[in-house]
Enzyme design. Structure first.
Site, PDB file in Angstrom:
ATOM      1  N   SER A   1       6.193  11.161 -42.509  1.00 54.80           N
ATOM      2  CA  SER A   1       5.899  10.996 -41.085  1.00 54.80           C
ATOM      3  C   SER A   1       4.446  11.332 -40.815  1.00 54.80           C
ATOM      4  O   SER A   1       3.708  11.764 -41.702  1.00 54.80           O
ATOM      5  CB  SER A   1       6.797  11.916 -40.249  1.00 54.80           C
ATOM      6  OG  SER A   1       6.369  13.265 -40.371  1.00 54.80           O
ATOM      7  N   LYS A   2       4.039  11.139 -39.562  1.00 50.76           N
ATOM      8  CA  LYS A   2       2.645  11.383 -39.191  1.00 50.76           C
ATOM      9  C   LYS A   2       2.262  12.855 -39.318  1.00 50.76           C
ATOM     10  O   LYS A   2       1.076  13.184 -39.387  1.00 50.76           O
ATOM     11  CB  LYS A   2       2.397  10.910 -37.758  1.00 50.76           C
ATOM     12  CG  LYS A   2       2.468   9.400 -37.603  1.00 50.76           C
ATOM     13  CD  LYS A   2       2.120   8.968 -36.194  1.00 50.76           C
ATOM     14  CE  LYS A   2       2.097   7.444 -36.075  1.00 50.76           C
ATOM     15  NZ  LYS A   2       1.700   6.999 -34.729  1.00 50.76           N
ATOM     16  N   ARG A   3       3.235  13.736 -39.343  1.00 47.63           N
ATOM     17  CA  ARG A   3       2.941  15.170 -39.395  1.00 47.63           C
ATOM     18  C   ARG A   3       2.812  15.695 -40.825  1.00 47.63           C
ATOM     19  O   ARG A   3       2.411  16.842 -41.033  1.00 47.63           O
ATOM     20  CB  ARG A   3       4.041  15.959 -38.674  1.00 47.63           C
ATOM     21  CG  ARG A   3       4.117  15.683 -37.185  1.00 47.63           C
ATOM     22  CD  ARG A   3       5.263  16.446 -36.544  1.00 47.63           C
ATOM     23  NE  ARG A   3       6.562  16.043 -37.074  1.00 47.63           N
ATOM     24  CZ  ARG A   3       7.236  14.974 -36.654  1.00 47.63           C
ATOM     25  NH1 ARG A   3       6.719  14.196 -35.713  1.00 47.63           N
ATOM     26  NH2 ARG A   3       8.404  14.667 -37.172  1.00 47.63           N
TER      27      ARG A   3
END
Length: 439
Positions: free
Chosen positions: A211-213
């Protein structure tokens, strides 16, 4: 444009930074277009204004340019199939909706939403990666235009691919389940669907979807940390594709030459930042003297370090094989600044375990203080003298000398470190280490 010209596209949404998964999708489309001598199109899916961010488009363009994925048509350069922003393509969507209306293939609900009449028949997707996959179609009719007049993703995606002459759609495997809807729309419009290739997802080492995190997810981070773009491209190319031999370090020209659908894996890829750093380190070692110097000194200057160029000229070449990324250099050569240096805790613990450390440092300090000149030969002779006074091998004194001078257990040639620091600073640091060890 001939009917046989391959045309691929990357269609990101400006909702954040360029994710490494999106960059890999862009790369595969770019590679296939270059492999086939075709065209690579960049278009921006910016119709969801609530999710778009102000600089989202610029971040995408900068990330693509940093990777070297220049587009043949799209924002900033234009082309014959524009505009390349979905927010500017309403007339195309209206036109094709009218075609479906004329064929009685859509209907309008009381709230104003327009739905497409699904044929309800099984759809066979002949995918270049996943193989032949049959989908049953027993879902509710798909909404293609909302009550407010805006169109949904599936419809605009199909119309844009149709209008832009896209021949091959290469995208993540998570879009495979959407493909039957897209094929139905193409066929309803009397058009042949493009060739589809759904590529494996990128997962974290623990098997979760990236994910983006997650660490390593943002392409912007690689640019900021001074990775080499060709190292990142080489690594991303091998996330889900293989040249079918054991080689990993490949020139871009060779990747382009060999890239094709049979080499794409069906299983998901695992992102490994340690492996990427290895790729970058290998590329770094392969740089010629001038290219490495420019790359390295830029990283040092960006960090705000204040070290004379003469000193950097002596030290930075010695670090080319000792770092994976040049952004590591400021920390590795921080000992060049100021009279004092930070001591690595592990190096200090190792010294403390040797009950001879104080004696070694005392002997070294006396010998170095007594040195009249300050060059590599004189320093070497001083260390020989200290070793002789302790009746120890010279090699036994090198580690404590390195820790005293630089605070680190490893690094560039010790004699060069001592020379560039100068006698005064070296003496101060030896005394400070002795004090810390409780001598």
């Amino acid at each position: 444009m001939s009917s046989s010209t391959v045309r691929t596209r990357f269609a990101p949404s400006p909702t954040g930074y360029l994710h490494v998964g999106g960059a890999r999708t862009a790369l595969f489309n770019w590679l296939y277009a270059r492999h086939c001598g075709g065209a690579f199109v960049l278009r921006i899916e910016d119709t969801d204004r609530n999710r778009n961010i102000d600089d989202g488009i610029e971040v995408i363009l900068q990330g693509m340019q940093w990777l070297g994925l220049e587009w043949d048509e799209g924002p900033e350069i234009g082309g014959d199939h524009g505009p390349y922003f979905q927010s500017q393509r309403q007339s195309f969507y209206d036109k094709h909706l009218e075609v479906l209306q004329s064929k009685d293939l859509v209907y309008t609900e009381e709230n104003g939403a327009v739905r497409f009449k699904s044929p309800g028949k099984p759809v066979l997707v002949d995918d270049q990666v996943c193989g032949r996959v049959e989908f049953t179609r027993d879902e509710p009719d798909m909404t293609i235009r909302r009550p407010d007049g805006s169109y949904i993703f599936h419809f605009v995606n199909v119309i844009d691919d149709l209008e832009m002459g896209i021949t091959h759609v290469i995208r993540g495997e998570d879009h495979l389940s959407n493909t039957p809807k897209h094929i139905e729309l193409f066929e309803a419009l009397g058009q042949t669907p493009p060739t589809y290739a759904h590529i494996p997802l990128i997962l974290n080492p623990d098997g979760s979807k990236m994910s983006k995190r997650d660490l390593g997810a943002s392409v912007s981070d690689y640019a900021e940390k001074a990775y080499l773009p060709d190292a990142v491209v080489n690594y991303l190319a091998l996330l889900g594709w293989s040249p079918k031999d054991d080689r990993e370090l490949l020139a871009l020209s060779e990747i382009i030459e060999r890239f094709d659908f049979p080499g794409i894996n069906k299983s998901n890829a695992s992102f490994d930042l340690i492996k990427l750093n290895w790729f970058n380190g290998q590329r770094l070692m392969g740089l010629d003297e001038n290219a490495y110097w420019e790359h390295a000194v830029a990283a040092v200057q960006t960090s705000g370090m204040d070290v004379p160029e003469e000193t950097l000229r002596k030290i930075l070449p010695l670090m080319q094989t000792k770092v994976s990324i040049v952004s590591e250099l400021p920390q590795k050569i921080a000992f060049l600044q100021g009279d004092h240096c930070d001591l690595d805790s592990n190096a200090l613990k190792k010294l403390a375990k040797d009950d001879q450390s104080n004696a070694k440092l005392e002997a070294l300090l006396q010998a170095l203080e007594a040195t009249a000149s300050w060059d590599e030969a004189a320093i070497d002779a001083a260390i020989d003298s200290a070793a002789a006074s302790l009746e120890q091998k010279k090699g036994k004194l090198m580690f404590p000398a390195r820790v005293a001078a630089s605070g680190q257990a490893g690094g560039p040639d010790l004699f060069i470190i001592l020379v560039v620091l100068g006698k005064e600073r070296v003496v101060v640091r030896f005394r400070e280490l002795l004090a810390q060890l409780g001598a």
